[in-house]
Design an enzyme around this catalytic site. Structure first.
Site, PDB file in Angstrom:
ATOM      1  N   ARG A 142       1.088  -3.460  -0.587  1.00 56.30           N
ATOM      2  CA  ARG A 142       1.131  -3.640  -2.037  1.00 56.30           C
ATOM      3  C   ARG A 142       0.763  -2.344  -2.753  1.00 56.30           C
ATOM      4  NH1 ARG A 142       2.374  -8.470  -3.873  1.00 56.30           N
ATOM      5  NH2 ARG A 142       2.505 -10.092  -2.287  1.00 56.30           N
ATOM      6  N   ASP A 143       1.492  -2.067  -3.844  1.00 57.21           N
ATOM      7  CA  ASP A 143       1.206  -0.889  -4.657  1.00 57.21           C
ATOM      8  C   ASP A 143      -0.180  -1.031  -5.276  1.00 57.21           C
ATOM      9  OD1 ASP A 143       3.246   1.387  -6.159  1.00 57.21           O
ATOM     10  OD2 ASP A 143       1.292   0.971  -7.085  1.00 57.21           O
ATOM     11  N   HIS A 161      10.312   0.950  -3.523  1.00 48.94           N
ATOM     12  CA  HIS A 161       9.557  -0.025  -4.302  1.00 48.94           C
ATOM     13  C   HIS A 161      10.345  -1.335  -4.296  1.00 48.94           C
ATOM     14  CE1 HIS A 161       6.990   2.980  -6.621  1.00 48.94           C
ATOM     15  NE2 HIS A 161       7.983   3.769  -6.241  1.00 48.94           N
ATOM     16  N   HIS A 199       9.550   6.163   0.164  1.00 48.65           N
ATOM     17  CA  HIS A 199       9.135   4.775  -0.049  1.00 48.65           C
ATOM     18  C   HIS A 199      10.151   4.077  -0.929  1.00 48.65           C
ATOM     19  CE1 HIS A 199       7.168   7.416  -2.979  1.00 48.65           C
ATOM     20  NE2 HIS A 199       7.264   6.429  -3.866  1.00 48.65           N
TER      21      HIS A 199
HETATM   22  P1  5GP Z   1       6.528   7.180  -6.775  1.00 45.88           P
HETATM   23  O1  5GP Z   1       6.306   7.585  -8.204  1.00 45.88           O
HETATM   24  O2  5GP Z   1       6.244   8.300  -5.814  1.00 45.88           O
HETATM   25  O3  5GP Z   1       7.889   6.569  -6.577  1.00 45.88           O
HETATM   26  O4  5GP Z   1       5.523   6.000  -6.500  1.00 45.88           O
HETATM   27  C1  5GP Z   1       4.314   6.152  -5.826  1.00 45.88           C
HETATM   28  C2  5GP Z   1       3.587   4.823  -5.903  1.00 45.88           C
HETATM   29  O5  5GP Z   1       2.502   4.859  -5.019  1.00 45.88           O
HETATM   30  C3  5GP Z   1       3.037   4.498  -7.297  1.00 45.88           C
HETATM   31  O6  5GP Z   1       3.590   3.267  -7.754  1.00 45.88           O
HETATM   32  C4  5GP Z   1       1.522   4.403  -7.055  1.00 45.88           C
HETATM   33  O7  5GP Z   1       0.906   3.371  -7.812  1.00 45.88           O
HETATM   34  C5  5GP Z   1       1.455   4.147  -5.566  1.00 45.88           C
HETATM   35  N1  5GP Z   1       0.245   4.658  -4.937  1.00 45.88           N
HETATM   36  C6  5GP Z   1      -0.331   5.885  -5.104  1.00 45.88           C
HETATM   37  N2  5GP Z   1      -1.425   6.005  -4.342  1.00 45.88           N
HETATM   38  C7  5GP Z   1      -1.549   4.840  -3.656  1.00 45.88           C
HETATM   39  C8  5GP Z   1      -2.499   4.358  -2.700  1.00 45.88           C
HETATM   40  O8  5GP Z   1      -3.438   5.043  -2.307  1.00 45.88           O
HETATM   41  N3  5GP Z   1      -2.306   3.106  -2.215  1.00 45.88           N
HETATM   42  C9  5GP Z   1      -1.251   2.321  -2.623  1.00 45.88           C
HETATM   43  N4  5GP Z   1      -1.165   1.093  -2.092  1.00 45.88           N
HETATM   44  N5  5GP Z   1      -0.355   2.732  -3.521  1.00 45.88           N
HETATM   45  C10 5GP Z   1      -0.495   3.984  -4.036  1.00 45.88           C
END
Ligand code: 5GP
Length: 126
Positions: free
Chosen positions: A34-35, A112, A110
């Site tokens: 989970r995010d 989402h 990743h």
């Molecule tokens: P991006 O912007 O790279 O597509 O999304 C990165 C996602 O990783 C964001 O939605 C953020 O909330 C999530 N995220 C960042 N650090 C952590 C973490 O330490 N644990 C988890 N579970 N999610 C994280």
């Protein structure tokens, strides 16, 4: 094409068990959790266990087994959060941000999986 992978990125640290995560699914080649800052009631991140930065990096370098496992893991997560329209549910959205214009915060591939409420239009113009 050269892809530089940062071994200290937060998802690499989660994969090494250095940082906890709220695990949803683990397969041979993928991990879903989970995010930490969910944007929807169900917001799960699915990552490959291999050191890949973006979707195009993964597509170019991953083995067929890794690709198949990862794609199936994403589909399984959509079913696990009870969002798959084929089961009469309300659906979900997949997003994979890459690079600066894609506003990628964590440089480990990743996807989402967003679900649990109507998600509105995909993107605003401009
Ligand atoms: P991006 O912007 O790279 O597509 O999304 C990165 C996602 O990783 C964001 O939605 C953020 O909330 C999530 N995220 C960042 N650090 C952590 C973490 O330490 N644990 C988890 N579970 N999610 C994280």
């Amino acid at each position: 094409m050269a892809y530089a992978y940062d071994n200290e990125n937060i998802f690499a640290r989660i994969l090494r068990g250095e940082i906890p995560c709220d695990k949803v699914l683990e397969t041979d080649h993928a991990l879903a959790f989970r995010d930490i800052a969910p944007k929807t009631p169900d917001h799960v991140l699915v990552i490959p266990k291999g050191a890949y930065v973006t979707w195009d990096h993964f597509a170019a370098k991953a083995s067929d087994a890794e690709v198949a496992d990862f794609v199936r893991a994403v589909g399984k997560v959509a079913q696990m959060v009870d969002a798959a329209p084929g089961d009469g549910k309300n659906g979900y959205r997949l997003i994979s941000n890459a690079g600066t214009d894609g506003v990628q915060e964590v440089p480990h591939l990743h996807v989402h999986v967003l679900a649990g409420r109507p998600l509105g239009w995909m993107i605003r113009p401009g």
